[in-house]
Motif scaffolding. Structure first.
Motif, PDB file in Angstrom:
ATOM      1  N   ASN A  55       0.848  -1.186   0.000  1.00 40.85           N
ATOM      2  CA  ASN A  55       0.000   0.000   0.000  1.00 40.85           C
ATOM      3  C   ASN A  55       0.886   1.239   0.000  1.00 40.85           C
ATOM      4  N   PHE A  56       1.392   1.562  -1.169  1.00 37.60           N
ATOM      5  CA  PHE A  56       2.233   2.753  -1.285  1.00 37.60           C
ATOM      6  C   PHE A  56       1.460   4.017  -0.935  1.00 37.60           C
ATOM      7  N   ASP A  57       0.144   3.997  -1.133  1.00 35.57           N
ATOM      8  CA  ASP A  57      -0.669   5.191  -0.883  1.00 35.57           C
ATOM      9  C   ASP A  57      -0.696   5.607   0.589  1.00 35.57           C
ATOM     10  N   ARG A  58      -0.375   4.718   1.489  1.00 38.26           N
ATOM     11  CA  ARG A  58      -0.385   5.055   2.917  1.00 38.26           C
ATOM     12  C   ARG A  58       0.838   5.876   3.316  1.00 38.26           C
ATOM     13  N   ARG A  59       1.820   5.917   2.437  1.00 39.02           N
ATOM     14  CA  ARG A  59       3.082   6.586   2.762  1.00 39.02           C
ATOM     15  C   ARG A  59       3.120   7.987   2.168  1.00 39.02           C
ATOM     16  N   PRO A  60       3.767   8.918   2.836  1.00 39.35           N
ATOM     17  CA  PRO A  60       3.916  10.259   2.263  1.00 39.35           C
ATOM     18  C   PRO A  60       4.735  10.212   0.970  1.00 39.35           C
ATOM     19  N   LEU A  61       4.334  10.997  -0.008  1.00 37.43           N
ATOM     20  CA  LEU A  61       5.050  11.049  -1.274  1.00 37.43           C
ATOM     21  C   LEU A  61       6.518  11.405  -1.062  1.00 37.43           C
ATOM     22  N   ALA A  62       6.799  12.328  -0.152  1.00 43.29           N
ATOM     23  CA  ALA A  62       8.185  12.733   0.110  1.00 43.29           C
ATOM     24  C   ALA A  62       9.033  11.534   0.535  1.00 43.29           C
ATOM     25  N   ASP A  63       8.467  10.612   1.313  1.00 41.30           N
ATOM     26  CA  ASP A  63       9.200   9.417   1.737  1.00 41.30           C
ATOM     27  C   ASP A  63       9.506   8.509   0.544  1.00 41.30           C
ATOM     28  N   LEU A  64       8.540   8.365  -0.357  1.00 44.72           N
ATOM     29  CA  LEU A  64       8.744   7.536  -1.537  1.00 44.72           C
ATOM     30  C   LEU A  64       9.797   8.148  -2.457  1.00 44.72           C
ATOM     31  N   ILE A  65       9.785   9.455  -2.581  1.00 51.18           N
ATOM     32  CA  ILE A  65      10.789  10.137  -3.398  1.00 51.18           C
ATOM     33  C   ILE A  65      12.183   9.918  -2.804  1.00 51.18           C
ATOM     34  N   GLU A  66      12.306  10.040  -1.494  1.00 52.53           N
ATOM     35  CA  GLU A  66      13.594   9.803  -0.829  1.00 52.53           C
ATOM     36  C   GLU A  66      14.044   8.353  -1.024  1.00 52.53           C
ATOM     37  N   GLU A  67      13.105   7.434  -0.927  1.00 52.35           N
ATOM     38  CA  GLU A  67      13.434   6.022  -1.118  1.00 52.35           C
ATOM     39  C   GLU A  67      13.895   5.763  -2.558  1.00 52.35           C
ATOM     40  N   PHE A  68      13.220   6.395  -3.519  1.00 46.72           N
ATOM     41  CA  PHE A  68      13.659   6.238  -4.910  1.00 46.72           C
ATOM     42  C   PHE A  68      15.104   6.704  -5.066  1.00 46.72           C
ATOM     43  N   GLN A  69      15.434   7.846  -4.465  1.00 44.96           N
ATOM     44  CA  GLN A  69      16.807   8.356  -4.542  1.00 44.96           C
ATOM     45  C   GLN A  69      17.791   7.335  -3.977  1.00 44.96           C
TER      46      GLN A  69
END
Length: 176
Positions: free
Chosen positions: A102-116
Protein backbone atom coordinates in the motif's frame (compact mmCIF):
# COMPACT_ATOMS: atom_id res chain seq x y z
CA UNK A 1 31.18 4.33 -18.65
CA UNK A 2 29.88 4.17 -22.20
CA UNK A 3 28.53 0.75 -23.00
CA UNK A 4 26.75 -0.25 -26.18
CA UNK A 5 23.16 -1.39 -26.12
CA UNK A 6 22.91 -5.15 -25.87
CA UNK A 7 22.00 -7.32 -28.83
CA UNK A 8 18.76 -9.33 -28.81
CA UNK A 9 20.61 -12.55 -27.93
CA UNK A 10 21.89 -10.85 -24.73
CA UNK A 11 18.49 -10.87 -22.99
CA UNK A 12 15.05 -12.53 -22.86
CA UNK A 13 12.56 -11.51 -25.57
CA UNK A 14 10.25 -9.91 -22.99
CA UNK A 15 12.97 -7.31 -22.26
CA UNK A 16 12.89 -6.02 -25.85
CA UNK A 17 10.25 -3.33 -25.27
CA UNK A 18 12.24 -1.71 -22.50
CA UNK A 19 15.73 -2.08 -23.93
CA UNK A 20 14.55 -0.69 -27.26
CA UNK A 21 13.39 2.61 -25.71
CA UNK A 22 16.42 3.09 -23.47
CA UNK A 23 18.95 5.54 -24.92
CA UNK A 24 22.47 4.30 -25.56
CA UNK A 25 25.37 5.98 -23.85
CA UNK A 26 27.34 6.36 -20.66
CA UNK A 27 25.42 4.15 -18.24
CA UNK A 28 26.14 6.24 -15.16
CA UNK A 29 25.22 9.47 -16.91
CA UNK A 30 21.99 7.93 -18.26
CA UNK A 31 21.03 6.69 -14.78
CA UNK A 32 21.84 10.07 -13.21
CA UNK A 33 19.95 12.09 -15.84
CA UNK A 34 16.93 9.84 -15.58
CA UNK A 35 17.00 10.12 -11.80
CA UNK A 36 16.83 13.90 -12.09
CA UNK A 37 13.91 13.63 -14.51
CA UNK A 38 12.00 11.26 -12.21
CA UNK A 39 12.67 13.40 -9.14
CA UNK A 40 11.53 16.59 -10.88
CA UNK A 41 8.37 14.94 -12.14
CA UNK A 42 7.30 13.41 -8.84
CA UNK A 43 8.34 16.43 -6.79
CA UNK A 44 6.00 18.50 -8.96
CA UNK A 45 3.08 16.54 -7.49
CA UNK A 46 1.53 17.47 -4.19
CA UNK A 47 0.44 14.95 -1.59
CA UNK A 48 -3.21 15.19 -2.70
CA UNK A 49 -2.25 14.86 -6.36
CA UNK A 50 -0.18 11.78 -5.58
CA UNK A 51 -3.39 9.84 -4.97
CA UNK A 52 -4.63 10.48 -8.53
CA UNK A 53 -5.47 7.52 -10.77
CA UNK A 54 -6.25 8.27 -14.40
CA UNK A 55 -8.81 5.45 -14.46
CA UNK A 56 -10.54 3.13 -11.99
CA UNK A 57 -8.25 0.22 -11.15
CA UNK A 58 -5.09 1.95 -12.42
CA UNK A 59 -2.13 2.84 -10.23
CA UNK A 60 -1.95 6.04 -8.24
CA UNK A 61 0.99 8.40 -8.68
CA UNK A 62 2.56 6.87 -5.56
CA UNK A 63 2.05 3.35 -6.87
CA UNK A 64 3.76 4.22 -10.15
CA UNK A 65 6.83 5.40 -8.25
CA UNK A 66 6.67 2.35 -5.98
CA UNK A 67 6.54 0.04 -8.99
CA UNK A 68 9.56 1.75 -10.58
CA UNK A 69 11.49 1.30 -7.31
CA UNK A 70 10.52 -2.33 -6.76
CA UNK A 71 11.42 -3.28 -10.32
CA UNK A 72 14.75 -1.48 -10.09
CA UNK A 73 15.57 -3.30 -6.85
CA UNK A 74 14.83 -6.67 -8.42
CA UNK A 75 16.76 -5.90 -11.59
CA UNK A 76 19.71 -4.49 -9.63
CA UNK A 77 19.95 -7.76 -7.73
CA UNK A 78 19.88 -9.63 -11.03
CA UNK A 79 22.52 -7.23 -12.34
CA UNK A 80 24.72 -8.06 -9.36
CA UNK A 81 24.27 -11.79 -9.93
CA UNK A 82 25.00 -11.58 -13.66
CA UNK A 83 28.04 -9.32 -13.21
CA UNK A 84 29.51 -11.77 -10.71
CA UNK A 85 28.96 -14.71 -13.06
CA UNK A 86 26.23 -16.37 -10.97
CA UNK A 87 24.38 -18.76 -13.31
CA UNK A 88 21.68 -19.74 -10.80
CA UNK A 89 18.37 -19.44 -12.70
CA UNK A 90 16.34 -16.54 -11.33
CA UNK A 91 12.53 -16.60 -11.53
CA UNK A 92 10.52 -14.29 -13.72
CA UNK A 93 9.60 -11.00 -12.06
CA UNK A 94 5.89 -11.14 -11.39
CA UNK A 95 4.06 -7.84 -11.45
CA UNK A 96 2.32 -8.42 -8.11
CA UNK A 97 4.30 -6.16 -5.84
CA UNK A 98 2.07 -3.08 -6.20
CA UNK A 99 -1.08 -5.08 -5.49
CA UNK A 100 0.42 -6.61 -2.36
CA UNK A 101 1.54 -3.37 -0.73
CA UNK A 102 0.00 0.00 0.00
CA UNK A 103 2.23 2.75 -1.28
CA UNK A 104 -0.67 5.19 -0.88
CA UNK A 105 -0.38 5.05 2.92
CA UNK A 106 3.08 6.59 2.76
CA UNK A 107 3.92 10.26 2.26
CA UNK A 108 5.05 11.05 -1.27
CA UNK A 109 8.19 12.73 0.11
CA UNK A 110 9.20 9.42 1.74
CA UNK A 111 8.74 7.54 -1.54
CA UNK A 112 10.79 10.14 -3.40
CA UNK A 113 13.59 9.80 -0.83
CA UNK A 114 13.43 6.02 -1.12
CA UNK A 115 13.66 6.24 -4.91
CA UNK A 116 16.81 8.36 -4.54
CA UNK A 117 18.29 5.68 -2.27
CA UNK A 118 17.43 2.86 -4.67
CA UNK A 119 18.80 4.73 -7.71
CA UNK A 120 21.92 5.74 -5.80
CA UNK A 121 22.57 2.08 -4.97
CA UNK A 122 22.06 1.12 -8.62
CA UNK A 123 24.44 3.84 -9.77
CA UNK A 124 27.05 2.76 -7.22
CA UNK A 125 26.82 -0.83 -8.42
CA UNK A 126 27.13 0.17 -12.08
CA UNK A 127 30.01 2.56 -11.35
CA UNK A 128 32.02 -0.27 -9.87
CA UNK A 129 31.58 -2.64 -12.80
CA UNK A 130 34.21 -3.30 -15.41
CA UNK A 131 33.52 -3.92 -19.08
CA UNK A 132 34.12 -7.63 -18.50
CA UNK A 133 31.60 -7.68 -15.66
CA UNK A 134 28.99 -5.88 -17.80
CA UNK A 135 29.48 -8.56 -20.46
CA UNK A 136 28.96 -11.41 -18.00
CA UNK A 137 25.61 -13.12 -18.00
CA UNK A 138 23.19 -14.70 -15.61
CA UNK A 139 20.02 -16.70 -16.19
CA UNK A 140 16.48 -15.41 -15.86
CA UNK A 141 13.99 -18.24 -16.24
CA UNK A 142 15.96 -20.09 -18.94
CA UNK A 143 17.37 -17.11 -20.85
CA UNK A 144 20.91 -15.78 -20.78
CA UNK A 145 20.91 -12.14 -19.69
CA UNK A 146 23.97 -9.93 -19.61
CA UNK A 147 24.61 -7.47 -16.83
CA UNK A 148 24.58 -4.62 -19.37
CA UNK A 149 21.15 -5.74 -20.60
CA UNK A 150 19.86 -5.44 -17.05
CA UNK A 151 21.12 -1.85 -16.77
CA UNK A 152 19.41 -1.00 -20.05
CA UNK A 153 16.27 -2.76 -18.82
CA UNK A 154 16.26 -0.58 -15.68
CA UNK A 155 16.58 2.54 -17.83
CA UNK A 156 13.95 1.43 -20.35
CA UNK A 157 11.45 0.27 -17.74
CA UNK A 158 11.58 3.61 -15.93
CA UNK A 159 11.40 5.47 -19.28
CA UNK A 160 8.31 3.44 -20.21
CA UNK A 161 6.54 4.43 -17.00
CA UNK A 162 7.65 8.05 -17.32
CA UNK A 163 6.09 8.15 -20.78
CA UNK A 164 2.80 6.73 -19.48
CA UNK A 165 2.93 9.11 -16.53
CA UNK A 166 3.38 12.15 -18.75
CA UNK A 167 0.70 10.96 -21.16
CA UNK A 168 -2.00 9.84 -18.71
CA UNK A 169 -1.31 11.65 -15.45
CA UNK A 170 0.27 15.01 -16.21
CA UNK A 171 -2.59 16.40 -18.29
CA UNK A 172 -4.82 16.11 -15.23
CA UNK A 173 -2.21 17.05 -12.65
CA UNK A 174 -1.17 20.18 -14.52
CA UNK A 175 -4.76 21.48 -14.30
CA UNK A 176 -4.86 21.33 -10.51
Amino acid sequence: MYFRKPQSDDYPAQFETYIKIAPEGDLNELLRAQEEEILALFRSCGEEQSMYRYQEGKWSVKEVLGHIMDTERIMSYRLLCASRGDKTPLPRHQDIFVSLTNFDRRPLADLIEEFQTVRSATRSLVTGLTEDELNRSGVIIQDKTTAAALVYFILGHAAHHLHIFQERYMSYLSKI
